[in-house]
Design a protein around this motif. Structure first.
Motif, PDB file in Angstrom:
ATOM      1  N   CYS A 111       0.689  -1.048   0.531  1.00 25.16           N
ATOM      2  CA  CYS A 111       0.427  -0.158  -0.260  1.00 25.16           C
ATOM      3  C   CYS A 111       1.105   1.457  -0.050  1.00 25.16           C
ATOM      4  O   CYS A 111       1.960   1.047   0.473  1.00 25.16           O
ATOM      5  CB  CYS A 111      -0.740  -0.216   0.927  1.00 25.16           C
ATOM      6  N   THR A 112       0.137   2.340  -0.464  1.00 25.91           N
ATOM      7  CA  THR A 112       1.130   3.837  -0.516  1.00 25.91           C
ATOM      8  C   THR A 112       0.591   4.421   1.265  1.00 25.91           C
ATOM      9  O   THR A 112       0.021   4.193   1.891  1.00 25.91           O
ATOM     10  CB  THR A 112      -0.347   4.126  -1.412  1.00 25.91           C
ATOM     11  N   PRO A 113       1.867   5.303   1.106  1.00 25.07           N
ATOM     12  CA  PRO A 113       1.311   5.528   2.596  1.00 25.07           C
ATOM     13  C   PRO A 113       0.300   6.539   3.029  1.00 25.07           C
ATOM     14  O   PRO A 113      -0.118   6.816   4.127  1.00 25.07           O
ATOM     15  CB  PRO A 113       2.594   7.520   2.775  1.00 25.07           C
ATOM     16  N   THR A 114      -0.183   6.414   1.658  1.00 34.01           N
ATOM     17  CA  THR A 114      -1.563   7.440   1.936  1.00 34.01           C
ATOM     18  C   THR A 114      -2.807   6.662   3.050  1.00 34.01           C
ATOM     19  O   THR A 114      -3.926   7.268   3.722  1.00 34.01           O
ATOM     20  CB  THR A 114      -2.808   7.607   0.987  1.00 34.01           C
ATOM     21  N   LEU A 115      -2.427   5.129   2.757  1.00 34.95           N
ATOM     22  CA  LEU A 115      -4.012   4.555   3.507  1.00 34.95           C
ATOM     23  C   LEU A 115      -3.283   4.471   4.426  1.00 34.95           C
ATOM     24  O   LEU A 115      -4.195   4.190   6.412  1.00 34.95           O
ATOM     25  CB  LEU A 115      -3.142   3.170   3.192  1.00 34.95           C
ATOM     26  N   SER A 174      -3.278   7.179   6.944  1.00 37.68           N
ATOM     27  CA  SER A 174      -4.036   7.961   7.119  1.00 37.68           C
ATOM     28  C   SER A 174      -5.617   7.550   7.265  1.00 37.68           C
ATOM     29  O   SER A 174      -6.999   8.077   7.749  1.00 37.68           O
ATOM     30  CB  SER A 174      -4.360   8.997   7.023  1.00 37.68           C
ATOM     31  N   SER A 175      -5.912   6.101   6.785  1.00 38.92           N
ATOM     32  CA  SER A 175      -7.042   5.186   6.673  1.00 38.92           C
ATOM     33  C   SER A 175      -7.442   4.846   7.919  1.00 38.92           C
ATOM     34  O   SER A 175      -7.070   4.554   9.043  1.00 38.92           O
ATOM     35  CB  SER A 175      -7.450   4.463   6.146  1.00 38.92           C
ATOM     36  N   SER A 226      -2.453   3.868  -7.119  1.00 43.83           N
ATOM     37  CA  SER A 226      -2.530   4.656  -5.858  1.00 43.83           C
ATOM     38  C   SER A 226      -3.005   4.698  -4.502  1.00 43.83           C
ATOM     39  O   SER A 226      -3.223   5.399  -4.027  1.00 43.83           O
ATOM     40  CB  SER A 226      -3.514   5.699  -6.510  1.00 43.83           C
ATOM     41  N   GLY A 227      -3.083   3.421  -4.309  1.00 42.45           N
ATOM     42  CA  GLY A 227      -3.704   2.948  -3.034  1.00 42.45           C
ATOM     43  C   GLY A 227      -2.867   1.775  -2.573  1.00 42.45           C
ATOM     44  O   GLY A 227      -1.817   1.223  -2.451  1.00 42.45           O
TER      45      GLY A 227
END
Length: 256
Positions: free
Chosen positions: A124-128, A130-131, A178-179
């Motif tokens: 996964c990308t680092p954006t996950l 904050s999920s 992107s996820g």
């Protein structure tokens, strides 16, 4: 009316009649695997809203909007089936259905993903981070990655775990560049068990109870039902059970 037109109308009538008359018939086995009602492997059996596929080798498949997955189990009493998720491509942390963005069900059909599934996203990308998913070092996905040889390429990436079945995952397990680029799933996973007792990966789907068969006339219904207008669907007629009998959506019959 000219002969070609008459022939066309006759063919249409026969097709319509066949669809109505046979709509409550259970499909034959696929190889050695029973196909319970309302699941349908052809236009002449089952309910056409509940289509699955039987291949030439006698194996069942569930077709999504963008892919096809083997069916590994069916439980007609609970109205659930299990499909096998896509595997990782060799020596990568990418599932083979990344190009089709994972599992995407048609939300207009009577199937959805159950809350019995524990989903593990990998690569996964680092954006996950904050999920609301569990992407911590104690997440179960690390147990899977560290103990599964073909998941070794996923060891250095971010992974997250969650239970499916919420509004965002009722019809989709999404993978994308992107996820998260990989995933796996386990049904009814007990997190206290060691990895070797988790069983095989699977994704459980459930189906809604089918309604009574559509009919064109009384000839399309059996002796325990009558063909009448459907109050919920304008212009549709169904074989409604006689007084004292109830529609059994599992067996596809009117029963006491």
């Amino acid at each position: 009316m000219d002969p070609p037109t008459k022939l066309l109308l006759l063919v249409v009538s026969l097709i319509t009649y066949a669809g109505c008359a046979l709509s409550a018939i259970r499909c034959p086995n696929c190889g050695t695997t029973p196909v319970p009602y309302p699941l349908s492997t052809s236009s002449s059996c089952g309910d056409q809203d509940y289509k699955i596929r039987c291949d030439s080798s006698g194996n069942l498949h569930f077709d999504t909007l963008n892919n096809s997955y083997p069916i590994t189990a069916i439980n007609p009493s609970s109205q659930r089936l299990v499909i096998k998720p896509s595997s990782l491509l060799p020596n990568t942390c990418i599932t083979s259905d990344l190009m089709s963005q994972g599992i995407r069900l048609n939300d207009s059909l009577p199937f959805n993903i159950t809350s019995s599934n524990t989903i593990m996203y990998m690569n996964c990308t680092p954006t996950l981070l904050s999920s609301p998913l569990n992407c911590t070092s104690s997440s179960l996905c690390h147990v899977y990655i560290n103990g599964t040889s073909n998941a070794a390429p996923c060891e250095d990436g971010i992974c997250c775990t969650f239970r499916a079945g919420g509004s965002s995952t009722s019809y989709m397990i999404r993978v994308r560049q992107s996820g998260c680029r990989a995933y796996t799933s386990f049904v009814n996973l007990n997190p206290n068990l060691p990895l070797n007792r988790w069983g095989e990966p699977g994704l459980e789907l459930q189906w809604l109870s089918p309604r009574e068969p559509v009919c064109g006339s009384q000839a399309d219904c059996d002796r325990n039902s009558t063909c009448g207008p459907d109050a919920r669907e304008s212009g549709v007629r169904r074989c409604f059970c006689m007084s004292g009998l109830l529609w059994d959506p599992i067996k596809g019959v009117c029963a006491e």
